[in-house]
Motif scaffolding. Structure first.
Motif, PDB file in Angstrom:
ATOM      1  N   LEU A 114       0.835  -1.196   0.000  1.00 21.47           N
ATOM      2  CA  LEU A 114       0.000   0.000   0.000  1.00 21.47           C
ATOM      3  C   LEU A 114       0.872   1.251   0.000  1.00 21.47           C
ATOM      4  O   LEU A 114       0.673   2.161  -0.799  1.00 21.47           O
ATOM      5  CB  LEU A 114      -0.940   0.005   1.212  1.00 21.47           C
ATOM      6  CG  LEU A 114      -1.829   1.236   1.373  1.00 21.47           C
ATOM      7  CD1 LEU A 114      -2.828   1.348   0.227  1.00 21.47           C
ATOM      8  CD2 LEU A 114      -2.547   1.199   2.717  1.00 21.47           C
ATOM      9  N   PHE A 115       1.871   1.292   0.883  1.00 20.66           N
ATOM     10  CA  PHE A 115       2.750   2.458   0.971  1.00 20.66           C
ATOM     11  C   PHE A 115       3.524   2.657  -0.325  1.00 20.66           C
ATOM     12  O   PHE A 115       3.673   3.779  -0.800  1.00 20.66           O
ATOM     13  CB  PHE A 115       3.724   2.309   2.128  1.00 20.66           C
ATOM     14  CG  PHE A 115       3.111   2.492   3.494  1.00 20.66           C
ATOM     15  CD1 PHE A 115       1.756   2.692   3.676  1.00 20.66           C
ATOM     16  CD2 PHE A 115       3.912   2.442   4.614  1.00 20.66           C
ATOM     17  CE1 PHE A 115       1.204   2.851   4.934  1.00 20.66           C
ATOM     18  CE2 PHE A 115       3.378   2.608   5.886  1.00 20.66           C
ATOM     19  CZ  PHE A 115       2.025   2.813   6.043  1.00 20.66           C
ATOM     20  N   LYS A 116       4.012   1.578  -0.905  1.00 24.58           N
ATOM     21  CA  LYS A 116       4.778   1.682  -2.157  1.00 24.58           C
ATOM     22  C   LYS A 116       3.882   2.221  -3.274  1.00 24.58           C
ATOM     23  O   LYS A 116       4.265   3.129  -4.007  1.00 24.58           O
ATOM     24  CB  LYS A 116       5.352   0.322  -2.544  1.00 24.58           C
ATOM     25  CG  LYS A 116       6.203   0.361  -3.802  1.00 24.58           C
ATOM     26  CD  LYS A 116       6.840  -0.993  -4.058  1.00 24.58           C
ATOM     27  CE  LYS A 116       7.821  -0.869  -5.198  1.00 24.58           C
ATOM     28  NZ  LYS A 116       7.363  -1.415  -6.431  1.00 24.58           N
ATOM     29  N   CYS A 117       2.707   1.658  -3.389  1.00 19.78           N
ATOM     30  CA  CYS A 117       1.747   2.080  -4.419  1.00 19.78           C
ATOM     31  C   CYS A 117       1.413   3.563  -4.278  1.00 19.78           C
ATOM     32  O   CYS A 117       1.495   4.333  -5.244  1.00 19.78           O
ATOM     33  CB  CYS A 117       0.485   1.229  -4.296  1.00 19.78           C
ATOM     34  SG  CYS A 117      -0.906   1.789  -5.289  1.00 19.78           S
ATOM     35  N   ILE A 118       1.053   3.981  -3.092  1.00 22.86           N
ATOM     36  CA  ILE A 118       0.672   5.376  -2.868  1.00 22.86           C
ATOM     37  C   ILE A 118       1.870   6.294  -3.089  1.00 22.86           C
ATOM     38  O   ILE A 118       1.745   7.358  -3.700  1.00 22.86           O
ATOM     39  CB  ILE A 118       0.062   5.549  -1.466  1.00 22.86           C
ATOM     40  CG1 ILE A 118      -1.297   4.853  -1.415  1.00 22.86           C
ATOM     41  CG2 ILE A 118      -0.060   7.031  -1.117  1.00 22.86           C
ATOM     42  CD1 ILE A 118      -1.879   4.731  -0.041  1.00 22.86           C
ATOM     43  N   GLY A 119       3.023   5.885  -2.620  1.00 19.45           N
ATOM     44  CA  GLY A 119       4.224   6.686  -2.830  1.00 19.45           C
ATOM     45  C   GLY A 119       4.523   6.897  -4.296  1.00 19.45           C
ATOM     46  O   GLY A 119       4.884   7.999  -4.720  1.00 19.45           O
TER      47      GLY A 119
END
Length: 130
Positions: A114-119
């Motif tokens: 999730l963090f990678k995608c949003i980043g």
């Protein structure tokens, strides 16, 4: 650094809570909505950096929510949209992307993904960090 604000449109209370808790770990603020109609109303009322939307919801489904956001005549039409779905990959993912979603993540959501995608979609150096 400005606090990021997310709109989470998800009919399942546990899934909403998990997504909100994950984003709160990263210092973000999350507004939660239980259906597409409420989500679109929140989008009218507040400013957000990103929208997380489930596909299967009673009433207005996620595809319709995406199409309604993309059809707006203002800057909010370009908000990043991440679909969170149990449908997995394949034709459902392609339809989401054709509807205007920026990314599709499968359930259960993994915090690092999730963090990678949003980043990536927000241009935050490739990942959100805790």
């Amino acid at each position: 650094m400005r606090q990021l604000r997310f709109l989470c449109i998800e009919d399942d209370a546990l899934n909403r809570r998990v997504l909100s808790d994950m984003l709160n770990v990263a210092g973000a603020v999350t507004d939660e909505c239980v259906n597409g109609e409420d989500g679109l109303a929140q989008l009218d009322a507040k400013e957000f950096d990103c929208v997380l939307v489930d596909l299967r919801m009673p009433g207005m489904d996620g595809h319709t929510v995406i199409e309604r956001i993309r059809g707006r005549g203002d800057a909010k039409a370009r908000l990043p949209i991440v679909v969170i779905t149990a449908e997995g990959s394949g034709p459902g993912t392609v339809r989401c992307l054709h509807s205007g979603a920026d990314r599709v993540l499968g359930k259960p959501v993994v915090m690092d993904e999730l963090f990678k995608c949003i980043g990536e979609i927000l241009g935050a150096g490739g990942a959100l960090v805790m």
